[in-house]
Every structure is written in structure tokens, then in C-alpha cells.
Design a protein around this motif. Structure first.
Motif, PDB file in Angstrom:
ATOM      1  N   PHE A 135       1.055   1.425  12.037  1.00 25.82           N
ATOM      2  CA  PHE A 135       0.406   2.103  10.733  1.00 25.82           C
ATOM      3  C   PHE A 135       0.759   1.789   9.487  1.00 25.82           C
ATOM      4  CE2 PHE A 135      -1.224   5.794   8.323  1.00 25.82           C
ATOM      5  CZ  PHE A 135      -2.533   5.485   8.630  1.00 25.82           C
ATOM      6  N   ALA A 136       2.002   1.784   9.364  1.00 31.52           N
ATOM      7  CA  ALA A 136       2.546   1.217   8.042  1.00 31.52           C
ATOM      8  C   ALA A 136       2.106   0.046   7.685  1.00 31.52           C
ATOM      9  CB  ALA A 136       4.119   1.622   7.976  1.00 31.52           C
ATOM     10  N   LYS A 137       2.561  -0.775   8.656  1.00 30.13           N
ATOM     11  CA  LYS A 137       2.162  -2.290   8.319  1.00 30.13           C
ATOM     12  C   LYS A 137       0.468  -2.448   7.963  1.00 30.13           C
ATOM     13  CE  LYS A 137       5.881  -4.377  11.011  1.00 30.13           C
ATOM     14  NZ  LYS A 137       6.461  -5.196  12.088  1.00 30.13           N
ATOM     15  N   TYR A 138      -0.203  -1.681   8.753  1.00 29.43           N
ATOM     16  CA  TYR A 138      -1.634  -1.655   8.586  1.00 29.43           C
ATOM     17  C   TYR A 138      -2.090  -1.285   7.437  1.00 29.43           C
ATOM     18  CZ  TYR A 138      -6.599  -0.467   8.591  1.00 29.43           C
ATOM     19  OH  TYR A 138      -7.756  -0.326   8.585  1.00 29.43           O
ATOM     20  N   THR A 139      -1.239  -0.181   6.679  1.00 26.16           N
ATOM     21  CA  THR A 139      -1.893   0.325   5.435  1.00 26.16           C
ATOM     22  C   THR A 139      -1.517  -0.480   4.351  1.00 26.16           C
ATOM     23  OG1 THR A 139      -1.244   2.615   6.279  1.00 26.16           O
ATOM     24  CG2 THR A 139      -1.300   2.352   3.918  1.00 26.16           C
ATOM     25  N   VAL A 140      -0.119  -1.364   4.441  1.00 26.82           N
ATOM     26  CA  VAL A 140       0.152  -1.914   3.419  1.00 26.82           C
ATOM     27  C   VAL A 140      -0.413  -3.436   3.420  1.00 26.82           C
ATOM     28  CG1 VAL A 140       2.209  -3.593   2.574  1.00 26.82           C
ATOM     29  CG2 VAL A 140       2.593  -1.339   3.339  1.00 26.82           C
ATOM     30  N   SER A 141      -0.886  -3.930   4.452  1.00 28.53           N
ATOM     31  CA  SER A 141      -1.687  -5.144   4.478  1.00 28.53           C
ATOM     32  C   SER A 141      -3.278  -4.999   4.165  1.00 28.53           C
ATOM     33  CB  SER A 141      -1.831  -5.909   5.900  1.00 28.53           C
ATOM     34  OG  SER A 141      -2.208  -5.189   6.662  1.00 28.53           O
ATOM     35  N   SER A 142      -3.543  -3.487   4.262  1.00 24.55           N
ATOM     36  CA  SER A 142      -5.106  -3.076   4.131  1.00 24.55           C
ATOM     37  C   SER A 142      -4.842  -2.765   2.509  1.00 24.55           C
ATOM     38  CB  SER A 142      -5.310  -1.877   4.652  1.00 24.55           C
ATOM     39  OG  SER A 142      -5.694  -2.115   6.059  1.00 24.55           O
ATOM     40  N   VAL A 143      -4.128  -2.085   1.974  1.00 19.92           N
ATOM     41  CA  VAL A 143      -3.946  -1.926   0.503  1.00 19.92           C
ATOM     42  C   VAL A 143      -3.962  -3.502  -0.277  1.00 19.92           C
ATOM     43  CG1 VAL A 143      -2.608  -1.223  -1.285  1.00 19.92           C
ATOM     44  CG2 VAL A 143      -3.130   0.365   0.624  1.00 19.92           C
ATOM     45  N   CYS A 144      -3.233  -4.289   0.061  1.00 18.76           N
ATOM     46  CA  CYS A 144      -3.055  -5.617  -0.550  1.00 18.76           C
ATOM     47  C   CYS A 144      -4.627  -6.037  -0.588  1.00 18.76           C
ATOM     48  CB  CYS A 144      -2.134  -6.442   0.208  1.00 18.76           C
ATOM     49  SG  CYS A 144      -0.557  -5.900  -0.361  1.00 18.76           S
ATOM     50  N   GLY A 145      -5.298  -6.303   0.721  1.00 22.85           N
ATOM     51  CA  GLY A 145      -6.683  -6.797   0.745  1.00 22.85           C
ATOM     52  C   GLY A 145      -7.467  -5.987  -0.069  1.00 22.85           C
ATOM     53  N   ILE A 146      -7.424  -4.474   0.187  1.00 25.72           N
ATOM     54  CA  ILE A 146      -8.482  -3.859  -0.532  1.00 25.72           C
ATOM     55  C   ILE A 146      -8.678  -3.907  -1.966  1.00 25.72           C
ATOM     56  CG2 ILE A 146      -9.176  -1.432  -1.082  1.00 25.72           C
ATOM     57  CD1 ILE A 146      -8.495  -0.873   1.991  1.00 25.72           C
ATOM     58  N   PHE A 147      -7.186  -4.049  -2.618  1.00 27.88           N
ATOM     59  CA  PHE A 147      -7.102  -4.403  -3.950  1.00 27.88           C
ATOM     60  C   PHE A 147      -7.655  -5.589  -4.513  1.00 27.88           C
ATOM     61  CE2 PHE A 147      -4.449  -6.105  -7.591  1.00 27.88           C
ATOM     62  CZ  PHE A 147      -4.664  -4.798  -8.412  1.00 27.88           C
ATOM     63  N   LEU A 148      -7.419  -6.687  -3.747  1.00 26.92           N
ATOM     64  CA  LEU A 148      -7.893  -7.779  -4.304  1.00 26.92           C
ATOM     65  C   LEU A 148      -9.296  -8.225  -4.235  1.00 26.92           C
ATOM     66  CD1 LEU A 148      -4.967 -10.543  -2.978  1.00 26.92           C
ATOM     67  CD2 LEU A 148      -5.503  -9.818  -5.241  1.00 26.92           C
ATOM     68  N   TRP A 149      -9.938  -7.514  -3.218  1.00 24.76           N
ATOM     69  CA  TRP A 149     -11.322  -7.522  -3.031  1.00 24.76           C
ATOM     70  C   TRP A 149     -12.004  -6.642  -4.000  1.00 24.76           C
ATOM     71  CZ3 TRP A 149     -15.039 -10.005  -0.080  1.00 24.76           C
ATOM     72  CH2 TRP A 149     -16.011  -9.568  -0.084  1.00 24.76           C
ATOM     73  N   ASN A 150     -11.388  -5.404  -4.293  1.00 27.82           N
ATOM     74  CA  ASN A 150     -11.942  -4.584  -5.268  1.00 27.82           C
ATOM     75  C   ASN A 150     -11.919  -5.081  -6.603  1.00 27.82           C
ATOM     76  OD1 ASN A 150     -12.589  -3.079  -3.019  1.00 27.82           O
ATOM     77  ND2 ASN A 150     -11.600  -1.228  -3.615  1.00 27.82           N
ATOM     78  N   LEU A 151     -10.514  -5.589  -7.012  1.00 28.34           N
ATOM     79  CA  LEU A 151     -10.380  -6.295  -8.269  1.00 28.34           C
ATOM     80  C   LEU A 151     -11.401  -7.368  -8.568  1.00 28.34           C
ATOM     81  CD1 LEU A 151      -8.543  -6.352 -10.723  1.00 28.34           C
ATOM     82  CD2 LEU A 151      -7.068  -7.955  -9.553  1.00 28.34           C
ATOM     83  N   ALA A 152     -11.642  -7.982  -7.590  1.00 30.57           N
ATOM     84  CA  ALA A 152     -12.699  -9.063  -7.843  1.00 30.57           C
ATOM     85  C   ALA A 152     -14.006  -8.805  -8.416  1.00 30.57           C
ATOM     86  CB  ALA A 152     -12.898  -9.909  -6.843  1.00 30.57           C
ATOM     87  N   PHE A 153     -14.442  -7.550  -7.692  1.00 28.68           N
ATOM     88  CA  PHE A 153     -15.862  -7.013  -7.833  1.00 28.68           C
ATOM     89  C   PHE A 153     -15.851  -5.964  -9.370  1.00 28.68           C
ATOM     90  CE2 PHE A 153     -16.650  -8.459  -3.938  1.00 28.68           C
ATOM     91  CZ  PHE A 153     -18.054  -8.626  -3.868  1.00 28.68           C
ATOM     92  N   VAL A 154     -14.782  -5.132  -9.410  1.00 31.13           N
ATOM     93  CA  VAL A 154     -14.615  -4.114 -10.614  1.00 31.13           C
ATOM     94  C   VAL A 154     -14.324  -5.358 -11.947  1.00 31.13           C
ATOM     95  CG1 VAL A 154     -13.316  -2.391 -11.847  1.00 31.13           C
ATOM     96  CG2 VAL A 154     -13.942  -2.360  -9.110  1.00 31.13           C
ATOM     97  N   GLY A 155     -13.350  -6.157 -11.586  1.00 25.86           N
ATOM     98  CA  GLY A 155     -12.997  -7.183 -12.618  1.00 25.86           C
ATOM     99  C   GLY A 155     -14.203  -7.853 -13.226  1.00 25.86           C
ATOM    100  N   ALA A 156     -15.098  -8.317 -12.221  1.00 25.30           N
ATOM    101  CA  ALA A 156     -16.379  -8.976 -12.599  1.00 25.30           C
ATOM    102  C   ALA A 156     -17.331  -8.465 -13.560  1.00 25.30           C
ATOM    103  CB  ALA A 156     -16.992  -9.487 -11.622  1.00 25.30           C
ATOM    104  N   GLY A 157     -17.428  -6.996 -13.202  1.00 26.87           N
ATOM    105  CA  GLY A 157     -18.326  -6.024 -14.062  1.00 26.87           C
ATOM    106  C   GLY A 157     -17.647  -5.982 -15.305  1.00 26.87           C
TER     107      GLY A 157
END
Length: 169
Positions: A135-157
């Protein structure tokens, strides 16, 4: 729904509106796609209606909350859910089993990469739970991927959104 109507919702419900829409999207519920609300939240941040770091915090928290819920669904009910799904869509079984094997071999890297791919990014959480990924590894890898994906969309706006709104107005 127009941008003005979405803006009115934001003004009425505040930051909770952003969190809720992104959460629903990460849970695969129908509604406004986060690909619409996240750039719009970036525009609101550029206009000073909400801070950019707060938008990022909200969207990542919403994405992680949704991802955790699907991970737990996979971990504690995945076999039953997949059994029903495979009965309805038997041709999908080899593909899904292949993705689960990919997660067993690639683990955290598999989750991280999957979080950067449309459609796969939300669904990968169920197989990750089914293979009982740490669960800890899942959480860290998820946060990293979610952050980059969301940064692309929020940053574009944030950086390009006002020009796009003026172009389509």
C-alpha cells in the motif's frame, strides 16, 4: 454547460467543487470530466480566485482518495467484481490478467506509468489492489503519477487557459 456556469458553481461551492469533480472522475463515475474542470481551475488560479498550490493540493488529494477507494475495492472485493465482469466480458479476461501480471512484475513503476495514461490511469487501482501491491509503494507511485497528470491539466489552464477562453468567446 458553459464555462460561466462552471465558474458560478465554483463561486457558490468553492474549492470543494474542484475536489468533488476530480474525485468522481478518479472513481470512474460519470459527471464532468476532470480534463475540463482541472484546466478551468487553472484559469481560476491565474485570475487569483484560488491559489495554484491549493488547486494542485485539492486535485492530487481527490485523485489519491479515488485511487485508494478503487485499490481497496480490488484488494477486498476484486475477485468477486472480476468474476462478474469476466462473465459479462469473457474476451477481456486475458488482457486484464496480463495487466495484473505486469503489476506483479513492475509494481510501483507499473502504477506510476499507468497513472500517466488516459483511461488506464484510474482503472489500474483495482488490479493493484487485487495483486495486493504494498500500500505504501502504491500510494507513493500513485501520488507521483497523479501529480504529473494533474499538473499538466491545471498548468495548461493556468498558462494557456485565458487565451483559449478568449479565442472561443
Amino acid at each position: 454547460m458553459t464555462i460561466q456556469e462552471l465558474t458560478d458553481y465554483f463561486l457558490q461551492y468553492g474549492a470543494f467543487f474542484i475536489y468533488l469533480i476530480v474525485l468522481l472522475e478518479y472513481l470512474n463515475f460519470p459527471g464532468f470530466p476532470a480534463g475540463v474542470i482541472m484546466p478551468l481551475a487553472g484559469i481560476w488560479a491565474a485570475r487569483g480566485e484560488i491559489s495554484f498550490p491549493v488547486v494542485m493540493l485539492l486535485t492530487v488529494a481527490a485523485g489519491l482518495t479515488g485511487s485508494w477507494a478503487l485499490y481497496l475495492l480490488g484488494r477486498f472485493g476484486g475477485s468477486k467484481v472480476m468474476g462478474v465482469y469476466f462473465k459479462k466480458f469473457p474476451k477481456h479476461q486475458p488482457v486484464i490478467e496480463e495487466k495484473m501480471e505486469f503489476l506483479r512484475k513492475r509494481g510501483s513503476i507499473g502504477v506510476f506509468v499507468s497513472k500517466l495514461l488516459p483511461m488506464v490511469r484510474t482503472l489500474i487501482s483495482i488490479p493493484a489492489g487485487m495483486v495486493k501491491m504494498d500500500f505504501a509503494k502504491y500510494t507513493v507511485s500513485s501520488v507521483c503519477g497523479i501529480f504529473l497528470w494533474n499538473l499538466a491539466f491545471v498548468g495548461a489552464g493556468y498558462f494557456f487557459g485565458e487565451a483559449a477562453v478568449n479565442f472561443f468567446a
